[in-house]
Design a protein around this motif. Structure first.
Motif, PDB file in Angstrom:
ATOM      1  N   ASP A 143      42.906 -20.039  13.323  1.00  0.00           N
ATOM      2  CA  ASP A 143      43.440 -19.078  14.295  1.00  0.00           C
ATOM      3  C   ASP A 143      44.955 -18.923  14.230  1.00  0.00           C
ATOM      4  OD1 ASP A 143      40.819 -18.674  15.279  1.00  0.00           O
ATOM      5  OD2 ASP A 143      41.029 -20.425  16.579  1.00  0.00           O
ATOM      6  N   ILE A 144      45.593 -19.403  13.160  1.00  0.00           N
ATOM      7  CA  ILE A 144      47.026 -19.240  12.977  1.00  0.00           C
ATOM      8  C   ILE A 144      47.254 -18.291  11.812  1.00  0.00           C
ATOM      9  CG2 ILE A 144      49.199 -20.386  12.378  1.00  0.00           C
ATOM     10  CD1 ILE A 144      48.431 -21.582  14.884  1.00  0.00           C
ATOM     11  N   LYS A 145      48.038 -17.241  12.031  1.00  0.00           N
ATOM     12  CA  LYS A 145      48.389 -16.350  10.934  1.00  0.00           C
ATOM     13  C   LYS A 145      49.551 -16.958  10.167  1.00  0.00           C
ATOM     14  CE  LYS A 145      46.708 -11.717  11.728  1.00  0.00           C
ATOM     15  NZ  LYS A 145      47.067 -10.280  11.694  1.00  0.00           N
ATOM     16  N   LEU A 146      49.435 -16.994   8.863  1.00  0.00           N
ATOM     17  CA  LEU A 146      50.437 -17.613   8.016  1.00  0.00           C
ATOM     18  C   LEU A 146      51.559 -16.627   7.722  1.00  0.00           C
ATOM     19  CD1 LEU A 146      47.923 -19.172   5.472  1.00  0.00           C
ATOM     20  CD2 LEU A 146      48.978 -20.326   7.407  1.00  0.00           C
ATOM     21  N   ASP A 147      52.801 -17.020   8.051  1.00  0.00           N
ATOM     22  CA  ASP A 147      53.942 -16.219   7.636  1.00  0.00           C
ATOM     23  C   ASP A 147      54.779 -17.015   6.652  1.00  0.00           C
ATOM     24  OD1 ASP A 147      55.623 -17.956   9.068  1.00  0.00           O
ATOM     25  OD2 ASP A 147      55.745 -16.635  10.808  1.00  0.00           O
ATOM     26  N   ARG A 293      34.926 -28.365  -4.391  1.00  0.00           N
ATOM     27  CA  ARG A 293      36.219 -29.004  -4.641  1.00  0.00           C
ATOM     28  C   ARG A 293      36.330 -30.255  -3.766  1.00  0.00           C
ATOM     29  NH1 ARG A 293      40.630 -24.152  -3.692  1.00  0.00           N
ATOM     30  NH2 ARG A 293      39.451 -22.419  -4.572  1.00  0.00           N
ATOM     31  N   PRO A 294      37.131 -31.251  -4.179  1.00  0.00           N
ATOM     32  CA  PRO A 294      37.356 -32.425  -3.329  1.00  0.00           C
ATOM     33  C   PRO A 294      38.011 -32.066  -1.993  1.00  0.00           C
ATOM     34  CG  PRO A 294      37.997 -32.890  -5.582  1.00  0.00           C
ATOM     35  CD  PRO A 294      37.705 -31.422  -5.515  1.00  0.00           C
ATOM     36  N   ILE A 295      38.839 -31.024  -1.983  1.00  0.00           N
ATOM     37  CA  ILE A 295      39.470 -30.525  -0.761  1.00  0.00           C
ATOM     38  C   ILE A 295      39.640 -29.027  -0.945  1.00  0.00           C
ATOM     39  CG2 ILE A 295      41.789 -31.010  -1.634  1.00  0.00           C
ATOM     40  CD1 ILE A 295      42.669 -31.565   1.223  1.00  0.00           C
ATOM     41  N   ASP A 296      39.515 -28.274   0.134  1.00  0.00           N
ATOM     42  CA  ASP A 296      39.520 -26.826   0.016  1.00  0.00           C
ATOM     43  C   ASP A 296      40.459 -26.218   1.045  1.00  0.00           C
ATOM     44  OD1 ASP A 296      38.734 -24.432  -1.119  1.00  0.00           O
ATOM     45  OD2 ASP A 296      36.594 -24.893  -0.976  1.00  0.00           O
ATOM     46  N   ALA A 297      40.985 -25.031   0.710  1.00  0.00           N
ATOM     47  CA  ALA A 297      41.776 -24.253   1.667  1.00  0.00           C
ATOM     48  C   ALA A 297      40.795 -23.392   2.453  1.00  0.00           C
ATOM     49  CB  ALA A 297      42.798 -23.391   0.930  1.00  0.00           C
ATOM     50  N   ASP A 298      40.357 -23.908   3.606  1.00  0.00           N
ATOM     51  CA  ASP A 298      39.217 -23.309   4.307  1.00  0.00           C
ATOM     52  C   ASP A 298      39.572 -22.089   5.155  1.00  0.00           C
ATOM     53  OD1 ASP A 298      37.464 -25.184   3.294  1.00  0.00           O
ATOM     54  OD2 ASP A 298      37.826 -26.584   4.923  1.00  0.00           O
ATOM     55  N   TYR A 299      40.836 -21.985   5.554  1.00  0.00           N
ATOM     56  CA  TYR A 299      41.200 -20.894   6.464  1.00  0.00           C
ATOM     57  C   TYR A 299      42.508 -20.284   6.001  1.00  0.00           C
ATOM     58  CZ  TYR A 299      42.130 -18.358  10.808  1.00  0.00           C
ATOM     59  OH  TYR A 299      42.382 -17.370  11.737  1.00  0.00           O
ATOM     60  N   GLN A 300      42.485 -19.000   5.671  1.00  0.00           N
ATOM     61  CA  GLN A 300      43.704 -18.329   5.228  1.00  0.00           C
ATOM     62  C   GLN A 300      43.756 -16.910   5.771  1.00  0.00           C
ATOM     63  OE1 GLN A 300      44.479 -18.667   0.971  1.00  0.00           O
ATOM     64  NE2 GLN A 300      45.550 -20.561   1.408  1.00  0.00           N
ATOM     65  N   MET A 301      44.576 -16.744   6.811  1.00  0.00           N
ATOM     66  CA  MET A 301      44.849 -15.432   7.397  1.00  0.00           C
ATOM     67  C   MET A 301      46.360 -15.233   7.373  1.00  0.00           C
ATOM     68  SD  MET A 301      41.813 -14.304   8.343  1.00  0.00           S
ATOM     69  CE  MET A 301      42.048 -13.112   9.626  1.00  0.00           C
ATOM     70  N   PHE A 302      46.812 -14.031   7.028  1.00  0.00           N
ATOM     71  CA  PHE A 302      48.224 -13.842   6.722  1.00  0.00           C
ATOM     72  C   PHE A 302      48.895 -12.785   7.588  1.00  0.00           C
ATOM     73  CE2 PHE A 302      46.102 -15.480   3.042  1.00  0.00           C
ATOM     74  CZ  PHE A 302      46.934 -16.507   2.645  1.00  0.00           C
ATOM     75  N   ASP A 303      50.205 -12.936   7.686  1.00  0.00           N
ATOM     76  CA  ASP A 303      51.057 -11.985   8.382  1.00  0.00           C
ATOM     77  C   ASP A 303      51.851 -11.215   7.325  1.00  0.00           C
ATOM     78  OD1 ASP A 303      53.010 -10.654   9.802  1.00  0.00           O
ATOM     79  OD2 ASP A 303      53.369 -12.298  11.197  1.00  0.00           O
TER      80      ASP A 303
END
Length: 343
Positions: A143-147, A293-303
């Protein structure tokens, strides 16, 4: 005299489509960097132009061979550099971490060091696009948009290598006044997308099933991820527009930009969209542990606010059209007899 543009990673999805875009929308002479043994699959449609040197010529070099890059830059001194080459497969990076770090970090440093040397000796002053990745943000909070100010969090050797690439682009801009800008592109797809990436392997498997080469079971890895998708062709347009603004002096050296789609999907939704384009209605889905994968980037929402403040840009190709184009790409490849690996 026409301006020159260097494209590293020419044979990849992004590099080949960058060449297509520049050929169609500019009068630039294009220098295409590739290693002699690379696959030609994405550039067969350009071989006539390459053979005739019709605004497009190949230069054989390797990011990890400083001397070959030195010869490239001293020979051509391109006005624009679109540095797109990388070991770009996150899952593969767990198997070859050293090669990933070497190619992506040291390879980028080799390019920038050559430019720095020529800047000092010959006042060489090109525009340098350093392609980072949204993977630098790693495992972001839901729920955090990445800037652009979001802290980095490496979630794979690949993402760590891109963090290094990202910092190099900024450092050489700030320290030496090289006109660099850095892009962190979110998940991008469409025709020519490598089959090691989720949506492309799903599309590939559907095409194989339709052609009778695979039983009607799609094998997948992690389906927990939520991410934005954009068409690679939209991202390339952003790269070009940023390069023009940089040439005008409107982008500070070393500035970084997120470039992401504005349509978000859970991965099961992507499977459903691709299946909706198929005539086969008996296809099921099965988890394959080898694809995890051993670890994954599960959440990616962008600004995308920052990039829109610098250029007049937004994604134009709808995600559903992009997914259909991707499936049609694999259908066409299989019709040509180019059977892909089962991966």
């Amino acid at each position: 005299m026409a301006l020159k543009a260097l494209i590293t990673g020419f044979t990849g999805q992004v590099g080949s489509q960058m060449a297509d875009f520049l050929l169609a929308n500019t009068d630039y002479e294009i220098i295409a960097l590739m290693r002699w043994q690379e696959s030609m699959d994405n550039i067969y449609h350009l071989t006539d132009r390459i053979n005739k040197k019709d605004r497009l010529q190949i230069f054989y070099a390797d990011l990890n061979d400083y001397s070959s890059l030195q010869k490239l830059f001293e020979t051509h001194m391109p006005d624009f550099i679109f540095h797109l080459a990388a070991q770009s497969f996150p899952k593969t990076s767990f198997d070859i971490p050293i090669e990933t770090l070497q190619t992506n970090i040291i390879g980028t440093a080799n390019i920038l060091e050559n430019i720095r040397a020529l800047k000092q000796s010959k006042n060489y002053d090109p525009i340098v696009h350093v392609c980072s990745s949204s993977e630098v943000y790693g495992r972001a909070k839901a729920d955090i948009k990445l800037d652009e100010n979001t802290p980095f969090h490496g979630a794979s050797p690949y993402s760590i290598s891109k963090i290094g690439t990202d910092y190099l682009g900024r450092f050489y801009g700030e320290a030496y006044g090289i006109k660099t800008f850095v892009t962190r592109m979110g998940t991008h797809s469409g025709p020519r997308r490598s089959d090691v990436f989720f949506e492309s392997t799903v599309a590939k498997q559907i095409a194989l099933i339709e052609a009778g080469y695979q039983e009607p079971i799609i094998k997948i890895g992690n389906l927990e991820s939520i991410r934005t998708f954009q068409d690679c062709r939209d991202a390339i347009r952003a790269y070009y527009l940023l390069a023009l603004e940089s040439k005008k002096g409107n982008i500070p050296c070393g500035e970084a930009f997120n470039i992401a789609g504005e349509e978000a999907f859970k991965l099961p939704e992507v499977i459903d969209i691709l299946l909706s384009f198929s005539t086969r209605k008996d296809i099921s889905v099965q988890t394959d542990k080898e694809r995890l994968r051993p670890i994954d980037a599960d959440y990616q929402m962008f600004d995308n606010t920052k990039i829109k403040s610098f250029i007049n840009w937004k994604p134009e190709i709808p995600a559903k059209q992009m997914f259909k184009d991707l499936l049609d790409h694999w259908r066409n490849e299989i019709k040509k007899g180019r059977l892909p690996l089962n991966r």
